[in-house]
Design an enzyme around this catalytic site. Structure first.
Site, mmCIF file in Angstrom:
data_model
loop_
_atom_site.group_PDB
_atom_site.id
_atom_site.type_symbol
_atom_site.label_atom_id
_atom_site.label_comp_id
_atom_site.label_asym_id
_atom_site.label_seq_id
_atom_site.Cartn_x
_atom_site.Cartn_y
_atom_site.Cartn_z
ATOM 1 N N GLN A 70 21.470 -6.953 -13.649
ATOM 2 C CA GLN A 70 22.922 -6.940 -13.764
ATOM 3 C C GLN A 70 23.498 -8.346 -13.629
ATOM 4 O O GLN A 70 24.690 -8.530 -13.743
ATOM 5 C CB GLN A 70 23.526 -6.071 -12.653
ATOM 6 C CG GLN A 70 23.238 -4.588 -12.777
ATOM 7 C CD GLN A 70 23.651 -3.843 -11.515
ATOM 8 O OE1 GLN A 70 22.810 -3.387 -10.771
ATOM 9 N NE2 GLN A 70 24.943 -3.700 -11.273
ATOM 10 N N PHE A 130 22.940 0.740 -11.403
ATOM 11 C CA PHE A 130 23.709 1.327 -10.290
ATOM 12 C C PHE A 130 23.819 0.402 -9.079
ATOM 13 O O PHE A 130 24.008 0.866 -7.961
ATOM 14 C CB PHE A 130 23.114 2.685 -9.878
ATOM 15 C CG PHE A 130 22.740 3.561 -11.034
ATOM 16 C CD1 PHE A 130 23.735 4.047 -11.871
ATOM 17 C CD2 PHE A 130 21.422 3.855 -11.324
ATOM 18 C CE1 PHE A 130 23.411 4.823 -12.973
ATOM 19 C CE2 PHE A 130 21.094 4.623 -12.431
ATOM 20 C CZ PHE A 130 22.084 5.116 -13.255
ATOM 21 N N GLU A 177 21.378 -5.705 -9.194
ATOM 22 C CA GLU A 177 22.321 -6.811 -9.035
ATOM 23 C C GLU A 177 21.598 -8.007 -8.423
ATOM 24 O O GLU A 177 21.526 -9.065 -9.017
ATOM 25 C CB GLU A 177 23.514 -6.393 -8.168
ATOM 26 C CG GLU A 177 24.539 -7.522 -8.032
ATOM 27 C CD GLU A 177 25.821 -7.112 -7.333
ATOM 28 O OE1 GLU A 177 26.068 -5.904 -7.162
ATOM 29 O OE2 GLU A 177 26.585 -8.017 -6.923
ATOM 30 N N ARG A 218 33.313 -4.153 2.349
ATOM 31 C CA ARG A 218 33.908 -3.095 1.530
ATOM 32 C C ARG A 218 33.951 -1.763 2.287
ATOM 33 O O ARG A 218 34.896 -0.981 2.124
ATOM 34 C CB ARG A 218 33.182 -2.955 0.190
ATOM 35 C CG ARG A 218 33.931 -2.111 -0.824
ATOM 36 C CD ARG A 218 33.350 -2.209 -2.220
ATOM 37 N NE ARG A 218 33.861 -3.343 -2.987
ATOM 38 C CZ ARG A 218 34.974 -3.307 -3.738
ATOM 39 N NH1 ARG A 218 35.688 -2.197 -3.827
ATOM 40 N NH2 ARG A 218 35.377 -4.367 -4.404
ATOM 41 N N ARG A 220 26.376 1.366 -6.334
ATOM 42 C CA ARG A 220 27.636 1.992 -6.784
ATOM 43 C C ARG A 220 28.537 2.400 -5.609
ATOM 44 O O ARG A 220 28.250 3.373 -4.913
ATOM 45 C CB ARG A 220 27.275 3.210 -7.625
ATOM 46 C CG ARG A 220 28.351 3.646 -8.591
ATOM 47 C CD ARG A 220 27.815 4.764 -9.446
ATOM 48 N NE ARG A 220 28.684 5.026 -10.589
ATOM 49 C CZ ARG A 220 28.358 5.857 -11.585
ATOM 50 N NH1 ARG A 220 27.199 6.487 -11.581
ATOM 51 N NH2 ARG A 220 29.178 6.042 -12.589
ATOM 52 N N ALA A 225 30.994 -4.128 -9.141
ATOM 53 C CA ALA A 225 32.335 -3.932 -8.579
ATOM 54 C C ALA A 225 33.275 -3.217 -9.545
ATOM 55 O O ALA A 225 34.490 -3.372 -9.457
ATOM 56 C CB ALA A 225 32.933 -5.271 -8.138
ATOM 57 N N GLU A 284 32.616 2.774 -10.297
ATOM 58 C CA GLU A 284 32.237 3.256 -8.976
ATOM 59 C C GLU A 284 33.110 4.386 -8.423
ATOM 60 O O GLU A 284 32.594 5.296 -7.775
ATOM 61 C CB GLU A 284 32.258 2.091 -7.974
ATOM 62 C CG GLU A 284 31.216 1.033 -8.233
ATOM 63 C CD GLU A 284 31.543 -0.269 -7.521
ATOM 64 O OE1 GLU A 284 32.512 -0.941 -7.915
ATOM 65 O OE2 GLU A 284 30.843 -0.606 -6.556
#
Lengths: 783, 484
Positions: free
Chosen positions: A212, A243, A247, A325, A357, A524, A730
């Site tokens: 990603q 997902f 990343e 988050r 996600r 994100a 997400e």
């Protein structure tokens, strides 16, 4: 009012590709088996294949590594340990501590210690079994509670504060405490992690990665090779699912392949067998969440204190942002007049957990929803009433970190309450439960409010590169990657609409670091928001050139020139787009442009824990109904109704796919997907034989999904996003919290809804069974 | 060996005995539309169809190429995603997935298309109507998709016959002719594929240490997961005698090489309980390959069928290379954790049980985290025969067997005797039986369930069976029997 690049895109070009349900750009190739994933690319005959030896201990010093037998194994070409890495062995995304190969010690079971290249994957795997590593074992730390008590953290804790929380809680009519343990989640992308590195003549490599974040792959490969970034190119055509799991975690494979490729001057493929993938790559973080809340007799919250403790594994990876988050979403959709929300990043001897996600958001949100249920049970109120009373609305619209909300969730929730027939069904379920001893039903309606933007401000930028070739075909590159979410489809639609041309003209190229530099990860939920704006920006630059060229050529006022319906209009006169381009080329007009975008207006002061981390919030709500068998704890989700706000959908079919797919993935996390380790730190759930993601039979037969029509909110300013669309990657995952709450609701019926029985995540049949038992025990103790 | 690969008749004789279909397709034929998702038969990304010529027609079955040995394709029609569209026209399964937006990342898509193509072909052969939701979900029960949430895929499946078009028949005359033209074939070195018991005995006598394979849904994991080569393999799946399934001499006889699929139709009317249990075993792809004999002989304590067979008083027949047969009750076959009475160069030939047991009240329950394609936490099988006693109806024969509760599938004699001779409604007797389960069994806790949970639900499942019986016999509303 901020200036928007879409200003040039006129309303009369609306039908050129946007708000159209066009198929995914790869769909035809996918159904015919022709879509190429990395493992499908024909292999050159000299290609090497990699496998690694994973640590047998969770926490140990390495005393000796014996490689002789492996070196003599059939097919083996090269073997490396950490000392053989030319540059830095550290492949961490942000901080440090993620090693390509272990050094003096190992920090989790399965951590790569030795890597072997051989002529076939089987030969490499068999040779791994010949490597003998001697350890001096130490006591591993495996639980988040223990790490928190010992203050063993990968990064410092943080706290959001607003109001005088202790006084607010103390002065409230009621006080409650609770805690919940949430297990993580394995990504289970169907295409496992894979990278291919091909050496180039400059001492660098071209890397094909299922990632990603190609820019980070490029950076880390350059670091391990100790070469400048321009010697390395990373390319991603498509991923077979990601997902969040690709990343940061994809980079290590690319780095490993690159090291061998350069050492041996041969192409190298590193494809992880599923079991290695499930052992060696990070997952969604476990969280242990504790809360204390004060509320009045109507259930309106006065003050909340929360401690969110994440199991990060042995290193930081992306845990800083994940826990941030979680904290930003510990309010979900509810106003906390006073709050103290702390996030802790606990270190354990397990694989380093990573993006998934929702990125911590789901774990924070479950804490809020569990608490709201607890409040409702304590008062004997319907949980939906308590939820509605606590929603952000009017001037009760400031989050604990100081961002004020424009979004109102009440109209959306009330619409769903109607369409899902919540009140009637609640009554029917009560009646059913009263007469049914073995089967109990439950229902819950829960909202989602999810902040859109990277919380690391610098990541909120994107680039695009646009060429128009002399035949009128359009090539777009952008920094985003395609993992199935339909980003390339949407970008092509945006470009087509921006120009006013036929979608068939537009081709979105593979993502590559030599096309668009320094790109952010596709994560994100912001892939379309960022890259779509960048692409549109490039469109506008080129379109302006074309309009100026047309004005000059046809001696017309630029205001009278427009491109729509695949033609250039000079007043009433239409010129085919091809003609326009041909003319522009001959007139030496540059037909290539870059586009750039940075999200305006955001900024968060981490030290003060205040600011505006998000451009806007994506919102939705879901109502789920379940049926539980008290004898075994087995259950079925019998009906789901979803109302979700995707803004002006760029592609309703793709957005629907994101909503449904996200919901089912969230449902898996909350129900059947159970990650387990043994007391030695070995992962037990290491294959699809013992880790169960949902199958078709788990999907509710009644599954109504609708998009919220925001004309209901007339007068409200729309977000300034690409063609007024909203991020959708997400947020829908968290709609599945309604399933978890419904299961708990069914169990609570055993205590006449006056007790909130503990229910872990995932709510496996076993967890549901014991949850129901707890409710029954409570009821018996009361009588 | 010879087979039809898509539309081409091919011969392959030089590959290793343990070569998988998936490896063959991807590495030797460069047919990369078939994907590897897990290499353990759990995800279905590698689903292909294998068609066998039967009475002039070809019967296609979806299988997981990753754990199917290449030799399983011998004399078969192997169909992959590459040949599904015909002269550029999409197969209905492809077209419907496309039109319903049933692909996102697309990695699982070829496998899902193949499973739906298998369903389509079956409906075509059987002149079946448009499939219902249950049939579609069953057809894709072994296909994991992590992106879509399945709804569009199910919708696509519901439409495949709607667009039925004979030109998409996989068993075109050309392929039938190709299959029919295959005469005697050799199999790869080290791979023996006897077609009758005589050949099987000879293969065993010559290769006493060979691995016996039937469906291979468990054994092939040695190759794909543990990288252990299987150099000599004797394939039981083509031995005609081992596929017999019939009722004679008061017994139901089941050949050990019967696939779950072959058993499904046989039991559909004879025992809804068994049929329901069969539906819970593995996935469509696994049931197409996995066999009764394999389920018993691998001696897993959590195998699905053994508790039921124990409750039905099943007997097993072992045979050796000389043709000697050994008969024993299934309960004697299990000798400890993963240990059986099977000696070297012996094979499990047949399982039989008294047909009369099927007219007794019997239930089989499987509890797992996921409904489809999961391994049980607990299996329970209960058979209760009743007869007239002095003061009313009493239990005259009681069988209570569990999987997942001990080192082997096992009956609980103490629980059985607690009920024997007691009145149906005697709840004290039931409670004694439940207590006997608690005192005699010591389940372990593992990745599938805790010991405490196993113990409680084992007891609850016995209670559940007892309540069902009462409701059935006495009409007494002792409890609900509905399952969630």
């Amino acid at each position: 009012m901020r200036r928007l690049p879409q200003a040039l895109a006129r309303a009369d070009t609306l039908d050129a590709g946007i708000q159209k349900t066009v198929a995914h750009e790869s769909a035809y190739k996918q159904v015919t088996g022709r879509a190429q994933y990395l493992d499908d690319i024909p292999e050159p005959p000299d290609m090497l294949h990699l496998a690694t030896v994973g640590a047998a201990q969770a926490c140990a010093l390495i005393e000796n590594i014996e490689l002789d037998a492996a070196r003599c194994a059939p097919g083996v070409v090269d073997i490396i340990t950490q000392a053989d890495i030319p540059g830095s062995p550290d492949v961490s995304p942000v901080f440090h501590g993620d090693l390509l190969l272990a050094g003096e010690c190992v920090d989790y079971v399965g951590q790569p210690v030795v890597a072997i290249a051989a002529t076939t994957l089987e030969a490499a795997r068999r040779a791994c079994a010949q490597v003998k590593v001697r350890y001096r074992a130490q006591q591993p730390r495996l639980s988040v509670q223990e790490a928190l008590n010992q203050k063993d953290l990968v990064l410092p804790s943080q706290t959001l504060r607003c109001g005088d929380v202790d006084t607010a809680i103390a002065n409230a009519d009621h006080q409650l405490r609770g805690d919940i343990y949430l297990r993580g989640q394995e990504h289970f992308y169907l295409e496992g992690q894979i990278s291919i590195a091909v050496p180039n003549e400059d001492g660098g490599v071209r890397v094909y990665s299922s990632s990603q974040h190609p820019a980070e792959v490029q950076k880390l490969v350059a670091q391990v090779l100790a070469v400048p970034l321009h010697r390395v190119q990373a390319e991603v055509r498509r991923m077979g699912g990601a997902f969040g799991g690709k990343e940061s975690q994809a980079a290590a494979l690319a780095c490993m392949a690159a090291v061998f490729a350069v050492r041996n001057q041969r192409p190298v493929k590193y494809r992880m067998p599923r079991r290695d993938d499930m052992t060696q790559t990070g997952k969604r973080h476990d969280f242990w969440n504790q809360y204390r809340v004060g509320f009045d007799r109507d259930g309106v919250i006065r003050g909340v204190e929360m401690d969110l403790a994440a199991l990060c594994g042995h290193s930081a990876d992306l845990s800083d942002g994940v826990v941030d988050r979680a904290m930003f979403h510990a309010d979900n959709a509810y106003f906390y007049p006073a709050a103290r929300i702390s996030g802790h990043r606990c270190r354990t001897n397990t694989v380093s957990n990573t993006a998934f996600r929702g990125f911590g958001g789901p774990q924070g949100m479950v804490a809020a929803e569990a608490m709201l249920d607890d409040i409702a049970r304590a008062l004997g109120a319907d949980p939906l009433d308590v939820r509605k009373r606590n929603l952000y609305r009017g001037n009760r619209n400031t989050t604990p970190y100081g961002q004020t909300l424009d979004e109102e969730l009440l109209p959306l929730i009330e619409q769903l309450e109607q369409t899902a027939d919540y009140r009637n069904r609640r009554q029917q379920i009560r009646a059913f439960n009263a007469s049914s001893a073995r089967i109990k039903k439950g229902i819950a309606l829960t909202p989602v409010k999810f902040g859109i933007s990277f919380t690391s401000k610098h990541l909120n930028q994107a680039g695009a590169l646009l060429h128009i070739y002399a035949d009128g075909s359009i090539h777009v590159s952008h920094g985003g990657t395609e993992m199935g979410q339909g980003l390339h489809t949407k970008i092509a639609q945006i470009v087509a609409r921006g120009f006013g041309v036929d979608l068939a003209r537009v081709h979105v190229a593979a993502t590559a670091t030599d096309q668009v530099p320094n790109a952010s990860p596709t994560a994100a939920s912001a892939g379309t928001d960022l890259n779509g704006m960048a692409a549109l920006n490039a469109v506008n630059t080129l379109k302006q050139r074309l309009l100026e060229h047309a004005a000059e050529t046809y001696r017309a006022d630029i205001e009278q020139i427009g491109i729509r319906d695949d033609q250039c209009w000079i007043g009433e006169r239409a010129i085919p787009f091809n003609e326009l381009i041909k003319g522009a080329y001959l007139a030496r007009v540059s037909l290539s442009a870059t586009g750039f975008y940075r999200t305006p207006g955001i900024g968060y002061d981490r030290a003060a824990a205040r600011g505006r981390p998000f451009l806007y919030f994506a919102t939705g709500a879901a109502a789920s109904e379940v049926e539980v068998d008290l004898y075994t704890g087995e259950y079925r989700v019998t009906r789901v109704d979803i109302l979700h706000d995707v803004g002006d959908s760029l592609n309703p079919a793709i957005d629907l796919g994101q909503v449904e797919g996200g919901f089912v993935q969230g449902m898996g996390w909350l129900t059947s997907e159970e990650l387990l380790w043994n007391e030695r730190g070995q992962i037990l759930s290491n294959s699809p034989a013992n880790y169960k993601i949902p199958t078709a039979g788990d999907v509710p037969e009644v599954f109504n999904v609708d998009f919220f029509n925001r004309s209901h909110l007339a007068g409200k300013a729309d977000e300034e996003t690409v063609f007024r669309s909203k991020a959708v990657g997400e947020p829908p995952l968290m709609l599945a919290i309604s399933v978890w709450c419904a299961l708990r609701d069914a169990c609570a019926s055993l205590a006449d809804y006056r007790f909130s029985p503990p229910l872990g995540v995932p709510a496996t049949p076993e967890q549901v069974y014991f949850c129901a038992r707890a409710a029954k025990n409570f009821a018996e103790a009361q009588s | 060996m010879k087979f039809v690969l898509n539309r081409e008749l091919v011969e392959e004789n030089a590959l290793a005995a343990d070569t998988t279909l998936l490896r063959y397709l991807r590495e030797y034929r460069r047919l990369c539309g078939t994907k590897e998702g897990c290499a353990s038969g759990d995800c279905g990304a590698c689903t292909v169809l294998l068609g066998a010529l039967e009475d002039g027609r070809v019967r296609y079955r979806a299988v997981n190429a990753c754990i199917t040995p290449l030799a399983a394709a011998n004399r078969r029609h192997l169909v992959t995603i590459e040949s599904l569209s015909n002269s550029g026209r999409l197969h209905p399964a492809q077209r419907e997935i496309l039109e319903h937006h049933g692909s996102q990342c697309g990695f699982c898509t070829p496998g899902i298309v193949m499973s739906l193509a298998g369903l389509y072909q079956q409906l075509l052969t059987d002149n079946g109507p448009q499939p219902d939701r249950t049939q579609v979900c069953e057809a894709i029960s072994g296909n994991l998709c992590r992106c879509t949430g399945y709804r569009p895929i199910i919708d696509a499946g519901l439409k495949i016959v709607h667009t039925s078009d004979e030109s998409h028949r996989l068993d075109a005359q050309a392929q039938i002719d190709q299959l029919a033209s295959i005469g005697h074939t050799e199999t790869p070195p080290g791979y023996f594929q006897p077609t009758n018991r005589k050949e099987l005995q000879q293969a065993l006598a010559e290769n006493p240490d060979a691995h016996l394979i039937a469906g291979g849904t468990d054994l092939m994991l040695e190759v794909t997961q543990r990288c252990r080569p299987l150099n000599t393999i004797i394939d039981l799946s083509r031995v005609a005698e081992l596929h017999r399934i019939d009722e004679r001499d008061g017994f139901i006889h089941l050949g050990a090489a019967l696939s779950y699929r072959e058993m499904e139709s046989f039991f559909a009317d004879r025992s809804p309980s068994i049929r329901t249990l069969l539906e819970r075993i593995g996935s469509r792809q696994i049931r197409n390959r996995g066999t009764l004999g394999g389920n018993i002989a691998n001696a897993s304590p959590i195998a699905d069928l053994p508790p039921l067979l124990l409750a039905l008083d099943a007997l097993v027949t072992l045979a050796d290379a000389q043709g000697n047969e050994y008969h024993m009750p299934l309960s004697d076959f299990y000798r400890g954790y993963k240990k059986t009475a099977l000696g070297s160069a012996q094979y499990l030939a047949e399982i039989r049980f008294p047909a009369r047991t099927l007219s007794d009240f019997h239930r089989a329950y499987k509890v797992s985290k996921r409904r489809e394609d999961d391994i049980s936490a607990v299996m329970a099988a209960i058979r209760l025969r009743t007869g007239a006693g002095k003061y009313g109806e009493v239990f005259t024969e009681v069988r209570i067997a569990f999987g997942g509760m001990a080192a082997t599938p096992a009956r609980v004699a103490a629980a059985e005797s607690a009920l024997l001779g007691r009145a149906l409604e005697d709840e004290d007797a039931l409670n004694t039986a439940l207590a006997a389960i608690a005192t005699t069994l010591q389940p372990i806790g593992d990745v599938r369930a805790s010991a405490a949970y196993r113990m409680q639900i084992a007891q609850n499942l016995l209670r559940s069976a007892w309540q069902s019986l009462l409701q059935e016999r006495i009409g007494k509303r002792a409890a609900e029997v509905r399952h969630a």
